[in-house]
Design a protein around this motif. Structure first.
Motif, PDB file in Angstrom:
ATOM      1  N   THR A  62      19.695 -19.244 -54.497  1.00  0.00           N
ATOM      2  CA  THR A  62      18.172 -19.034 -54.550  1.00  0.00           C
ATOM      3  C   THR A  62      17.807 -20.092 -55.784  1.00  0.00           C
ATOM      4  O   THR A  62      18.402 -20.315 -56.723  1.00  0.00           O
ATOM      5  CB  THR A  62      17.714 -17.792 -54.797  1.00  0.00           C
ATOM      6  N   ALA A  63      16.196 -20.502 -55.656  1.00  0.00           N
ATOM      7  CA  ALA A  63      15.659 -21.371 -56.879  1.00  0.00           C
ATOM      8  C   ALA A  63      14.128 -21.176 -56.418  1.00  0.00           C
ATOM      9  O   ALA A  63      13.976 -21.280 -55.324  1.00  0.00           O
ATOM     10  CB  ALA A  63      16.135 -22.590 -56.781  1.00  0.00           C
ATOM     11  N   GLY A  64      13.479 -20.908 -57.593  1.00  0.00           N
ATOM     12  CA  GLY A  64      12.025 -20.938 -57.551  1.00  0.00           C
ATOM     13  C   GLY A  64      11.631 -21.188 -59.021  1.00  0.00           C
ATOM     14  O   GLY A  64      12.053 -21.144 -60.063  1.00  0.00           O
ATOM     15  N   ASN A  65      10.205 -21.114 -58.869  1.00  0.00           N
ATOM     16  CA  ASN A  65       9.512 -21.388 -60.080  1.00  0.00           C
ATOM     17  C   ASN A  65       8.147 -20.400 -60.476  1.00  0.00           C
ATOM     18  O   ASN A  65       7.624 -20.709 -61.076  1.00  0.00           O
ATOM     19  CB  ASN A  65       9.443 -22.925 -60.360  1.00  0.00           C
ATOM     20  N   GLY A  66       8.206 -19.426 -59.577  1.00  0.00           N
ATOM     21  CA  GLY A  66       7.006 -18.545 -59.495  1.00  0.00           C
ATOM     22  C   GLY A  66       6.742 -17.696 -60.682  1.00  0.00           C
ATOM     23  O   GLY A  66       7.604 -16.975 -61.011  1.00  0.00           O
ATOM     24  N   ILE A  67       5.499 -17.650 -61.260  1.00  0.00           N
ATOM     25  CA  ILE A  67       5.326 -16.747 -62.015  1.00  0.00           C
ATOM     26  C   ILE A  67       3.726 -16.273 -61.762  1.00  0.00           C
ATOM     27  O   ILE A  67       2.762 -16.877 -61.899  1.00  0.00           O
ATOM     28  CB  ILE A  67       5.219 -17.045 -63.461  1.00  0.00           C
ATOM     29  N   ASP A 110       6.607 -14.906 -54.613  1.00  0.00           N
ATOM     30  CA  ASP A 110       6.078 -15.619 -55.627  1.00  0.00           C
ATOM     31  C   ASP A 110       6.749 -15.435 -56.947  1.00  0.00           C
ATOM     32  O   ASP A 110       6.240 -14.612 -57.789  1.00  0.00           O
ATOM     33  CB  ASP A 110       4.407 -15.344 -55.884  1.00  0.00           C
ATOM     34  N   GLN A 111       8.091 -15.788 -57.150  1.00  0.00           N
ATOM     35  CA  GLN A 111       8.966 -15.225 -58.038  1.00  0.00           C
ATOM     36  C   GLN A 111       9.890 -16.236 -58.506  1.00  0.00           C
ATOM     37  O   GLN A 111      10.096 -17.401 -57.773  1.00  0.00           O
ATOM     38  CB  GLN A 111       9.609 -14.149 -57.607  1.00  0.00           C
ATOM     39  N   THR A 112      10.501 -16.271 -59.418  1.00  0.00           N
ATOM     40  CA  THR A 112      11.446 -17.237 -59.708  1.00  0.00           C
ATOM     41  C   THR A 112      12.880 -16.535 -59.714  1.00  0.00           C
ATOM     42  O   THR A 112      13.249 -15.406 -59.881  1.00  0.00           O
ATOM     43  CB  THR A 112      11.372 -17.476 -61.567  1.00  0.00           C
ATOM     44  N   GLY A 113      13.654 -17.575 -59.073  1.00  0.00           N
ATOM     45  CA  GLY A 113      15.111 -17.127 -58.487  1.00  0.00           C
ATOM     46  C   GLY A 113      16.022 -16.533 -59.832  1.00  0.00           C
ATOM     47  O   GLY A 113      17.063 -15.861 -59.759  1.00  0.00           O
ATOM     48  N   GLY A 114      15.720 -17.442 -61.052  1.00  0.00           N
ATOM     49  CA  GLY A 114      16.828 -17.064 -61.806  1.00  0.00           C
ATOM     50  C   GLY A 114      16.415 -16.446 -62.906  1.00  0.00           C
ATOM     51  O   GLY A 114      15.635 -15.617 -62.796  1.00  0.00           O
ATOM     52  N   THR A 115      17.434 -16.549 -64.106  1.00  0.00           N
ATOM     53  CA  THR A 115      17.187 -15.631 -65.317  1.00  0.00           C
ATOM     54  C   THR A 115      15.882 -15.988 -66.266  1.00  0.00           C
ATOM     55  O   THR A 115      15.661 -15.207 -67.227  1.00  0.00           O
ATOM     56  CB  THR A 115      18.273 -15.553 -66.116  1.00  0.00           C
ATOM     57  N   PHE A 116      15.418 -17.073 -66.148  1.00  0.00           N
ATOM     58  CA  PHE A 116      14.403 -17.739 -66.995  1.00  0.00           C
ATOM     59  C   PHE A 116      12.957 -17.738 -66.296  1.00  0.00           C
ATOM     60  O   PHE A 116      13.055 -18.866 -65.332  1.00  0.00           O
ATOM     61  CB  PHE A 116      14.800 -18.916 -67.767  1.00  0.00           C
TER      62      PHE A 116
END
Length: 654
Positions: free
Chosen positions: A315-320, A341-347
């Motif tokens: 997974t990968a994403g950039n949602g905040i 609408d989320q980020t997949g990773g830890t940051f």
């Protein structure tokens, strides 16, 4: 390639395409001379002509798709022959050719290699009688040539129309058998007038024969190209991609609880909290700007036996999502947050590629399946509901499942699923926390940390019984036991269920400035109930209720929280495959232990929300999903204004 040809050659002719063979056998006297009987080995030696015969897919007359014999084909309703042929000198470049008509599902099922059986005597065909006009010809083809197959119920089913292509295919097969006889040194069994008759038929059907050979060649070229370029013989790739356009607004500033300085950094600054003079630190924030983000899941599904499954999902994403600007500490991606609408990773906000799921499933027997792995997805196995499945139903973090389960989204361990019968299903699981979006450098992913291990740190044990009195009605009863590790002396956040949101500490006097929260861990017991009922094909209802008791260590104090959800679903609303969902929910109602909330209790109010979403499929691979949420008493503050959230999701699947 050989395995593909072997599949097609495993069945020589359907009864339908052999009617012309009966014609030849009945009119060309002496062609089947006494004592000549083809062996199975001779039939298997048949090459391109047999392939051509096997590829013929006769069109079914209206109303008879389930009863007509066909040539051997894969069990799929897709077109049988590739749409391209190789260009001269290359098998990689493909040019289009005409398609052969596709089969119906019933025809395809009938044509599986185990669907037709070789017969050695015409007496084995129960619907063929000695008084039939073609009995002698059929007897010759069965008992001398051995090139007739019947259905498993020992019928021939020969009363159907014959197309010119089927006739050409049968002619091809007869020519091939004659060639085999000649090659085997039995040319004296074939008379001159028989050969002349076959030659005349060959000339008359030259165009059809050429077309069949061309299509076989195209299929072989296409198959060779696909086999050469395929990713893997054991692994399939599928993907989901989401584009999210989101907004959140309120009529005035919203009060939230969180550490000083976190107003400007809602995404990464509210993963702990503080108290000021014994009370949770309060701040206010204005409205955020709209956002446009993405999220993608790529899943590799590997099977070694056809029944097992090794799943690796990236997974990968950039949602905040904007609603997080209003959220108290421990409420990130909670109320009013669209799930995709989320980020997949830890940051948060950074599109790192991480492993979302990693597990192996296999059947123990016909009714029991076992799943084991270092990153098992709890939600694949528990708390399902036909109207709240996030791909097609309700769409927020709060509404797609119980807010109070589970403290572990993904974890290391095992799940056992037992389909007791058609009405009952039992699932049990043990998982140690290993969630992909929680940073291990801060002590998370406890199951893979030597400091905590699989049975220390955060872990959960779950049991769920599903009762389905009918296909339209399902009841699910869930029990969940959790051990929740404290961080900085506080329990809560992403692993806080069943609190479910905010942070707990040891009470006033703790979490002041640099002073820790005073807790080491917590034990929790959660009971949940979930149902869905499709009352009519176009209308159904659903609901959830959960209760959680959390015992704080080492102070031995308890916090009790409940939640509930009710809603209605409208399948096929305005279009087949669409689904409209309306839901009302109270995500957390604090019954006891409010003083231990360092963030999340607000001013004593109870937050509730109303949500509506509509899944509208534009095609099999693309859907649009508008959603609207209204959140009342946000962050459990009665004094807060109503917050409105809008989300438009484009969903791609492949």
């Amino acid at each position: 390639m050989s395995s593909f040809n072997d599949r097609w050659r495993s069945l020589l002719l359907s009864p339908a395409s052999l009617w012309m063979s009966l014609f030849i056998a009945g009119t060309a006297t002496g062609l089947l001379a006494s004592g000549a009987k083809a062996s199975q080995d001779a039939m298997s030696a048949s090459q391109s002509v047999v392939d051509a015969v096997s590829l013929v897919a006769p069109q079914a007359p209206a109303g008879s798709a389930s009863t007509q014999p066909i040539a051997a084909v894969p069990a799929s309703p897709a077109p049988l022959v590739a749409n391209a042929v190789a260009l001269p000198g290359s098998t990689d470049s493909l040019a289009p050719v005409a398609e052969i008509q596709p089969l119906t599902v019933a025809e395809a099922d009938a044509a599986e290699p185990n669907g037709l059986d070789q017969v050695t005597s015409v007496s084995q065909l129960t619907d063929v009688k000695p008084t039939d006009w073609a009995f002698q010809a059929l007897q010759s083809l069965v008992e001398r040539y051995g090139c007739i197959v019947g259905y498993p119920d020992k019928t021939y089913r020969g009363n159907r129309a014959l197309s010119r292509y089927e006739f050409a295919a049968g002619l091809n097969a007869c020519m091939d058998r004659i060639n085999e006889l000649i090659a085997a040194g039995t040319a004296d069994l074939v008379k001159k007038e028989d050969l002349l008759a076959v030659q005349k038929l060959q000339e008359e059907f030259a165009a059809e024969l050429a077309t069949l050979r061309g299509r076989v060649g195209a299929l072989e070229a296409r198959t060779a190209t696909l086999e050469k370029q395929q990713f893997s013989t054991t692994t399939k790739l599928n993907g989901l991609v989401w584009f999210n356009l989101s907004t959140a607004n309120a009529s005035r500033d919203v009060t939230f609880e969180g550490p000083p300085g976190s107003v400007a950094d809602a995404a990464n600054g509210r993963f702990f909290t503080t108290r000021t003079n014994g009370q949770p630190t309060r701040q206010v924030t204005g409205s955020p700007e709209p956002t446009f983000s993405f999220l993608t899941w790529l899943t590799f599904n590997t099977s070694f036996s056809g029944k097992d499954s090794l799943v690796t999902q990236f997974t990968a994403g950039n949602g905040i999502t904007p609603i997080n600007q209003y959220a108290s500490a421990g409420f990130f991606n909670a109320f009013g947050a669209p799930f995709t609408d989320q980020t997949g990773g830890t940051f948060n906000g950074r599109s790192d590629v991480v492993i979302h799921d990693l597990f192996y499933s296999f059947p123990l027997n016909d009714s029991i399946k076992i799943t084991v792995g270092p990153r098992v997805n709890w939600y694949r196995h528990f708390d399902f509901n036909r109207f709240t499945f996030f791909l097609t139903g309700a769409s927020s973090f709060d509404s797609i499942g119980s807010t109070q389960t589970n403290a572990i989204d993904r974890g290391s361990g095992a799940v056992i699923e037992w389909n007791i019968n058609k009405q009952f299903r039992l699932a049990i699981a043990y998982l140690g926390e290993n969630t992909e979006f929680l940073p291990s450098q801060f002590g998370f992913n406890t199951s893979s940390s030597p400091a905590f291990g699989l049975f220390g740190g955060t872990n959960t044990s779950t049991a769920e019984l599903t009762f389905s009195p009918s296909q339209a009605l399902n009841f699910r009863f869930t029990y969940n036991y959790s051990r929740i590790q404290a961080y900085g002396g506080q329990v809560g956040g992403a692993i806080g269920e069943p609190i479910p949101y905010g942070y707990l500490d040891a009470g006033p006097g703790f979490s002041e400035g640099l002073v820790g929260g005073g807790l080491k861990y917590a034990f929790a017991n959660t009971l949940a109930f979930n149902f869905d009922w499709l009352i009519t094909p176009g209308f159904g209802i659903f609901g959830r209720y959960s209760f959680g008791n959390t015992n704080l260590k080492p102070i031995d104090k308890a916090v009790d929280v409940q939640s509930f959800q009710v809603g209605a679903g409208f399948p096929d609303l305005f279009k087949k495959g669409a689904l409209g969902v309306v839901t009302f929910m109270v995500p957390m109602d604090i019954i006891r232990g409010e003083r231990y909330f360092a963030a999340g209790a607000g001013d004593g109010g109870t937050m509730y929300s109303l949500e509506a979403s509509y899944f509208y499929p534009l095609s099999d691979n693309l859907a649009l999903v508008p959603a609207f949420y209204a959140i009342f008493n946000a962050n459990n503050f009665d004094s807060n204004p109503t917050v409105f959230v809008g989300n438009l999701r484009a969903q791609f699947s492949f």
